[in-house]
Write an enzyme that holds these catalytic residues in place. Structure first.
Site, mmCIF file in Angstrom:
data_model
loop_
_atom_site.group_PDB
_atom_site.id
_atom_site.type_symbol
_atom_site.label_atom_id
_atom_site.label_comp_id
_atom_site.label_asym_id
_atom_site.label_seq_id
_atom_site.Cartn_x
_atom_site.Cartn_y
_atom_site.Cartn_z
ATOM 1 N N LYS A 180 31.912 45.444 42.606
ATOM 2 C CA LYS A 180 33.472 44.604 40.945
ATOM 3 C C LYS A 180 32.617 43.489 41.570
ATOM 4 O O LYS A 180 32.571 42.936 40.186
ATOM 5 C CB LYS A 180 34.147 45.126 41.358
ATOM 6 C CG LYS A 180 34.930 46.091 41.516
ATOM 7 C CD LYS A 180 37.015 46.316 41.878
ATOM 8 C CE LYS A 180 36.987 47.515 40.903
ATOM 9 N NZ LYS A 180 37.939 48.326 42.134
ATOM 10 N N GLN A 209 43.419 45.644 45.224
ATOM 11 C CA GLN A 209 42.024 46.416 45.043
ATOM 12 C C GLN A 209 43.293 47.896 45.906
ATOM 13 O O GLN A 209 43.804 47.739 47.130
ATOM 14 C CB GLN A 209 41.138 46.483 46.140
ATOM 15 C CG GLN A 209 40.587 47.756 46.471
ATOM 16 C CD GLN A 209 39.622 48.442 45.455
ATOM 17 O OE1 GLN A 209 39.191 47.684 44.352
ATOM 18 N NE2 GLN A 209 39.387 49.890 45.419
ATOM 19 N N ASP A 220 43.371 45.738 35.626
ATOM 20 C CA ASP A 220 43.374 47.242 36.163
ATOM 21 C C ASP A 220 45.087 47.703 35.534
ATOM 22 O O ASP A 220 44.172 48.852 35.587
ATOM 23 C CB ASP A 220 44.456 47.162 37.640
ATOM 24 C CG ASP A 220 42.783 47.146 38.655
ATOM 25 O OD1 ASP A 220 41.939 48.000 38.448
ATOM 26 O OD2 ASP A 220 43.419 46.965 40.160
HETATM 27 N N1 GUN Z 1 41.545 52.217 44.092
HETATM 28 C C1 GUN Z 1 40.899 53.062 43.893
HETATM 29 N N2 GUN Z 1 41.115 53.239 42.836
HETATM 30 C C2 GUN Z 1 41.115 51.674 42.157
HETATM 31 C C3 GUN Z 1 40.988 51.066 40.693
HETATM 32 O O1 GUN Z 1 40.632 51.664 39.671
HETATM 33 N N3 GUN Z 1 41.864 49.723 40.634
HETATM 34 C C4 GUN Z 1 42.339 49.374 41.932
HETATM 35 N N4 GUN Z 1 42.930 48.062 42.225
HETATM 36 N N5 GUN Z 1 42.643 50.162 43.018
HETATM 37 C C5 GUN Z 1 41.544 51.308 43.507
#
Ligand code: GUN
Length: 285
Positions: free
Chosen positions: A52, A96, A119
């Site tokens: 990211k 996350q 998100d």
């Molecule tokens: N963990 C697995 N997929 C995601 C996601 O799309 N966003 C976040 N914040 N954590 C994750």
């Protein structure tokens, strides 16, 4: 022989579009910032967070990283979120998941301002999606819609079958397909005669979380098959999806590979959400 949908190429196109808009905003003196919070050192989460951050670098979005120890208290994390919610220089906040067991994900997700919820996990974002109001949409399903549109797949009027009903993928995916005027069926682990339903899908979205579960016996001839799964299996720890690619590819009309299908689109979707967050902010000024 199915046409392979190249998620890597299409995600680069989407990121390039975001990059151009970010550049134009920068020329007007607007900087876009994403706060990325990682608690603990889960290896998969660390890889995702690094990817990211790399995508932020590529698109010109500033990423501000918070790497907190595993024993961080819920109170401390909520305090950081409050601080970022109130910081006018931060456009998006991403925590996350998964979080360590002693921290409530529900409390954390609910604390992020819906205006910075890139998100799309906050109940208000989910509510906005279900009643057709503008808001943030979970990055994987949003990325899949981009993938379909940019591959020239007509969604309106098609029968889309989603296998899986998670809050992050299955449910928002169904809502988004409905918003695009598909007829939508959602199947899950308790669905009876599942193959009868999946074989009706012009568009089949596999988000079951089981390696190679979906073989040709689930798929209608000529269907567009989107594989959301990502698993490491076998001796060589080779990556595979929820779809048995070798079995399905000869039957499908179009198919996404793993890796290089949906995965890169999730991150590109996040970049688009960050840009939208900044634009929303500007329109409120
Ligand atoms: N963990 C697995 N997929 C995601 C996601 O799309 N966003 C976040 N914040 N954590 C994750």
């Amino acid at each position: 022989m199915a046409e392979i949908i190249d998620g890597k190429k299409i995600s680069t196109e989407l990121k390039d579009d975001v990059r151009a808009e970010v550049k134009a905003l920068k020329e007007k003196g607007v900087t876009i910032s994403l706060a990325v919070i990682l608690v603990g050192q889960d290896p998969a989460s660390t890889v995702y967070v690094n990817n990211k951050k790399k995508a932020c670098e590529y698109t010109g979005i500033k990423s501000v990283s918070y790497e907190l120890p595993e024993d961080t208290t819920e109170e401390k994390l909520l305090g950081l979120i409050d601080q970022l919610n109130n910081d006018p220089d931060i456009n998006g906040i991403l925590v996350q998941l998964p979080l360590p067991k002693h921290i409530s994900e529900k409390a954390v997700i609910g604390r992020i301002s819906p205006d910075k919820d890139v998100d799309g996990f906050h109940p208000e974002s989910v509510g906005r999606l279900s009643i057709g109001e503008p808001g943030f949409v979970s990055c994987t399903p949003a990325g899949i819609i981009e993938l379909l549109k940019r591959s020239g797949v007509e969604i309106a009027g098609k029968h889309a079958v989603v296998i899986g009903r998670s809050n992050i993928v299955g449910k928002p995916m169904a809502m988004l397909l409905l918003r695009e005027n598909a007829t939508v069926t959602v199947c899950h682990s308790k669905t009876k005669n599942i193959k009868e339903l999946t074989k009706q899908g012009d568009i089949l979205i596999a988000a079951v979380g089981k390696p190679r579960m979906i073989d040709a016996s689930y798929v209608k001839e000529g269907a567009v098959v989107i594989d959301v799964g990502i698993h490491r299996t076998g001796e060589g720890k080779k990556l595979c999806g929820d779809v048995d690619f070798e079995s399905v590819e000869p039957v499908a009309g179009m198919i996404t590979p793993v890796p290089g299908g949906v995965g890169p689109m999730t991150i590109a979707g996040l970049m688009k959400n960050c840009l939208e967050a900044a634009k929303m902010n500007l329109s409120q000024e």
